[in-house]
Design an enzyme around this catalytic site. Sequence first.
Site, PDB file in Angstrom:
ATOM      1  N   GLY A 110       0.953  -1.115   0.111  1.00  0.00           N
ATOM      2  CA  GLY A 110       0.027  -0.256   0.025  1.00  0.00           C
ATOM      3  C   GLY A 110       0.708   1.384  -0.030  1.00  0.00           C
TER       4      GLY A 110
ATOM      5  N   ASN B 296       3.698   1.907   2.629  1.00  0.00           N
ATOM      6  CA  ASN B 296       5.127   1.920   2.319  1.00  0.00           C
ATOM      7  C   ASN B 296       5.912   3.028   2.933  1.00  0.00           C
ATOM      8  OD1 ASN B 296       4.468  -0.601   0.740  1.00  0.00           O
ATOM      9  ND2 ASN B 296       4.164   0.602  -1.307  1.00  0.00           N
TER      10      ASN B 296
ATOM     11  N   ARG C 235     -10.304  -4.765  -5.941  1.00  0.00           N
ATOM     12  CA  ARG C 235     -10.543  -3.683  -4.774  1.00  0.00           C
ATOM     13  C   ARG C 235     -11.736  -2.984  -4.631  1.00  0.00           C
ATOM     14  NH1 ARG C 235      -5.275   0.421  -5.534  1.00  0.00           N
ATOM     15  NH2 ARG C 235      -5.895   0.878  -3.368  1.00  0.00           N
TER      16      ARG C 235
ATOM     17  N   ASN D 237       0.253  10.532  -7.043  1.00  0.00           N
ATOM     18  CA  ASN D 237       0.221   9.110  -7.168  1.00  0.00           C
ATOM     19  C   ASN D 237      -0.951   8.474  -8.068  1.00  0.00           C
ATOM     20  OD1 ASN D 237       1.539   6.287  -6.584  1.00  0.00           O
ATOM     21  ND2 ASN D 237       1.571   6.890  -4.519  1.00  0.00           N
TER      22      ASN D 237
ATOM     23  N   GLY E  82      13.001   9.792 -11.227  1.00  0.00           N
ATOM     24  CA  GLY E  82      13.320   8.620 -11.549  1.00  0.00           C
ATOM     25  C   GLY E  82      14.772   8.564 -11.535  1.00  0.00           C
TER      26      GLY E  82
ATOM     27  N   ASP F  17       7.122   5.818  -3.136  1.00  0.00           N
ATOM     28  CA  ASP F  17       6.939   5.849  -1.631  1.00  0.00           C
ATOM     29  C   ASP F  17       8.133   5.855  -0.737  1.00  0.00           C
ATOM     30  OD1 ASP F  17       4.320   5.363  -2.920  1.00  0.00           O
ATOM     31  OD2 ASP F  17       4.588   3.063  -2.597  1.00  0.00           O
TER      32      ASP F  17
END
Length: 318
Positions: free
Chosen positions: A33, A37, A105, A165, A227, A259
């Site tokens: 999650g 995290n 979910r 996110n 990144g 995260d």
Amino acid sequence: MDVVAIGETLLSLTPEQNGLLRHAESLKPKVAGAETNTLIGLSRLGHRTGWISAVGNDEIGERIVATVRGEGIDTSHVKKDDEHNTGIFFKEIIGSGEVRVQYFRAGSAASHLEPADLPVSFIRSAKYLYITGITPALSESCKHTIFEAIKIARESGVSVVFDPNLRRKLWGEEEARTTLTSLCELSDIVLIGGTEGMFLFGTTETDEIAHRLFKSPQTGLVVVKQGEKGAAYALPGSDVFQVEPYPVSSVVDPVGAGDGFAAGFLSGMLHGLKTEECVRMGCAVGAMVTMVSGDYEGLPDERRLQSFLSRDREDIER
């Protein structure tokens, strides 16, 4: 609490061997999650963290809560729901860092969170409220819950840290753009990826993203995660500052790197470090996460992080 977060954590099912799910002969269950995290990363670095959520009153929910609590996170405000199940998802690691995720979910226990579930005093006790754009995507009640949590935090002097996110599979494009933009504007610190910058503002350039976000009087710091290129950050009225990456020899699993970045960054903030050092810590933790399979398994403790930070760049690449 140092940091309190709100969000859903699920059971991740991943094939033992890389490749397409259709060829899997066995699946490995793991807890995953975005918010937990980050909380686990912070807890391992010595900070006090708390999680607000809901799980089903089922064995999957028991496993998730036990795992998160075992990492030192306060789970006293995680509700057990007798009527709705805990969510799960399947993660395929095809190879060379290519990852695909399929969620199951919809209608989960966490998707039924509502403002009445918020522990007001718990939020007020924190230095930071950490939220992501995943939770408001789960349902209308979750969206209202996040906006109410921000209201509580702002009224109490708790700083709000937001990571958009983006999860395109969870909601429509227009609703996502409108909601995530509003949440950015209500947050003190925004941690955003280049892809999310393009989705929300039509650009990946840090100065343009920052210019857009600093129109809100609330936002005081924008960090753009890049990144393998590191990260950049800007303060109101300042230039853009670039922070170099910590390169790794091979990426095993990129999921959870963002995260981890948030955990490293917030740890630096809690230690009162300069913004550049906070971003540098975020880059380091994010890099470490990618070298281990699993969403949070690669998160370091303080000793491992300091060892990683003290290495030569040349040594990291070997």
